[in-house]
Enzyme design. Structure first.
Site, PDB file in Angstrom:
ATOM      1  CB  ILE A   1       5.391   5.497  -0.294  1.00  0.00           C
ATOM      2  CG1 ILE A   1       4.818   6.883   0.054  1.00  0.00           C
ATOM      3  CG2 ILE A   1       6.757   5.648  -0.964  1.00  0.00           C
ATOM      4  CD1 ILE A   1       5.526   7.582   1.199  1.00  0.00           C
TER       5      ILE A   1
ATOM      6  CB  THR B   1       0.132   6.419   3.178  1.00  0.00           C
ATOM      7  OG1 THR B   1       0.557   6.877   4.480  1.00  0.00           O
ATOM      8  CG2 THR B   1       1.029   6.999   2.099  1.00  0.00           C
TER       9      THR B   1
ATOM     10  CB  SER C   1      -0.929   0.014   1.237  1.00  0.00           C
ATOM     11  OG  SER C   1      -0.165   0.195   2.417  1.00  0.00           O
TER      12      SER C   1
ATOM     13  CE1 TYR D   1       7.429   5.841  11.112  1.00  0.00           C
ATOM     14  CE2 TYR D   1       7.129   8.213  10.859  1.00  0.00           C
ATOM     15  CZ  TYR D   1       7.231   6.948  10.306  1.00  0.00           C
ATOM     16  OH  TYR D   1       7.157   6.781   8.936  1.00  0.00           O
TER      17      TYR D   1
ATOM     18  CB  SER E   1       9.081  10.721   8.352  1.00  0.00           C
ATOM     19  OG  SER E   1       8.312  11.737   8.939  1.00  0.00           O
TER      20      SER E   1
ATOM     21  CE  LYS F   1      10.295   6.453   9.336  1.00  0.00           C
ATOM     22  NZ  LYS F   1      10.480   5.541   8.214  1.00  0.00           N
TER      23      LYS F   1
END
Length: 316
Positions: A48, A231, A46, A198, A172, A202
């Site tokens: 990207i 997304t 799904s 998160y 990100s 990154k």
């Protein structure tokens, strides 16, 4: 000033930022056939990942989709084969949060396949609360950091013996507000904020890319920010942000554009290895006047910690 640059960064990362940037894109950069080249994409069912898999399949590449959910993966594969007319699309089921399984998968892949030209580390995980895997590691760290480290490290020998090898990691913009932190890798201390954890992961991916580029000089490493993309992952992890920004978010195809450009264009590898990209352009990994720089010593220590953890769970 920092608040202003942050706001500016968010605006550039949205759909209009892409539309502006795309005016300088050179169309013939992607006018290539990659028939005979093989690409592994994690999280390819799904968003990207799927958009990148579709674009590469249309260019004739052999695509290895590494996904967690078999039904969703098979459904995505059917879409890609139907739309691209390319049957060289293979599904591999792997949950990147299962650390030992990542080793086992990579070792088995090396035995079965003679070549891998491009690895695209796209899969990511944002947890709403702290959870651990069977090995006792915090789950999002296992997926976003250690999983990428093990998969990349284990596949390096196969990549090195394949022509024009490349490794691309999808990061990100959240990482701009994070300085590399090596003292709390498992997020055991303090309140657990999944979005910030998160963002830290990154930042760790950016450092990892820079360090890999120094160690494995035969492979072209890059890391990229896709912008803010509509997304399922964004919708699930940040519902308020998704709701308020939905009209301004990039499409998965727009988010995947630089991934595909880094994976297949000849011009991308004329840039030095280990760089950070947004919209087909090398950009700084820090905002102006930012406090997010780390020392070479901290970065080497971070890589040593990953190596120790990876070895601990390596099958003998």
């Amino acid at each position: 000033f920092l608040k202003f640059t942050n706001t500016l960064h968010v605006l550039l990362s949205c759909r209009n930022g892409f539309l502006t940037a795309s005016k300088r894109f050179v169309e013939k950069d992607l006018d290539v056939s990659v028939a005979g080249r093989s690409f592994m994409i994690t999280g390819a069912n799904s968003g990207i990942g799927k958009a990148a898999a579709m674009a590469i399949a249309k260019k004739g590449g052999t695509v290895h989709m590494v996904c967690r959910n078999k039904d969703k993966a098979e459904e995505a594969r059917a879409d890609i084969v139907k739309e691209s007319g390319n049957k060289e699309v293979y599904v591999h089921i792997l949950d990147l949060s299962e650390t030992r399984k990542v080793w086992e998968f990579a070792e088995a892949f090396k035995k079965k396949y003679k070549a891998l030209n491009v690895l695209i580390n796209n899969a990511g995980s944002i947890m709403s609360q702290r959870d651990v895997n069977a090995e006792g590691l915090e789950k999002s760290f296992a997926v976003n950091v250690l999983g990428i480290y093990i998969l990349t490290k284990s596949l390096v020998p196969l990549l090195e013996k394949s022509p024009d090898p490349r490794v691309i990691s999808v990061t990100s913009g959240g990482m701009f507000v994070q300085k590399l932190r090596i003292g709390n890798l498992q997020s055991e201390r303090g309140r657990y904020d999944g979005t910030m954890v998160y963002a830290q992961h990154k930042r760790q991916q950016v450092v990892m890319t820079e360090q890999f580029a120094k160690t494995h000089t035969n492979i072209h490493f890059s890391v990229m920010h896709p912008g803010w993309v509509d997304t399922p992952a964004v919708a699930n992890a940040m519902p308020d942000f998704h709701r308020s920004m939905k009209e301004s978010l990039r499409s998965p195809d727009q988010g995947a554009d630089t991934v595909v450009w880094l994976a297949i264009s000849e011009v991308a590898i004329t840039n030095p290895s280990g760089r950070f990209y947004q919209d087909r352009r090398v950009v700084s990994t820090h905002l102006p006047l930012a406090w997010t720089h780390s020392s070479p010593l901290e970065e080497q220590k971070f890589m040593s910690l990953l190596e120790e953890l990876a070895k601990k769970f390596q099958p003998h």
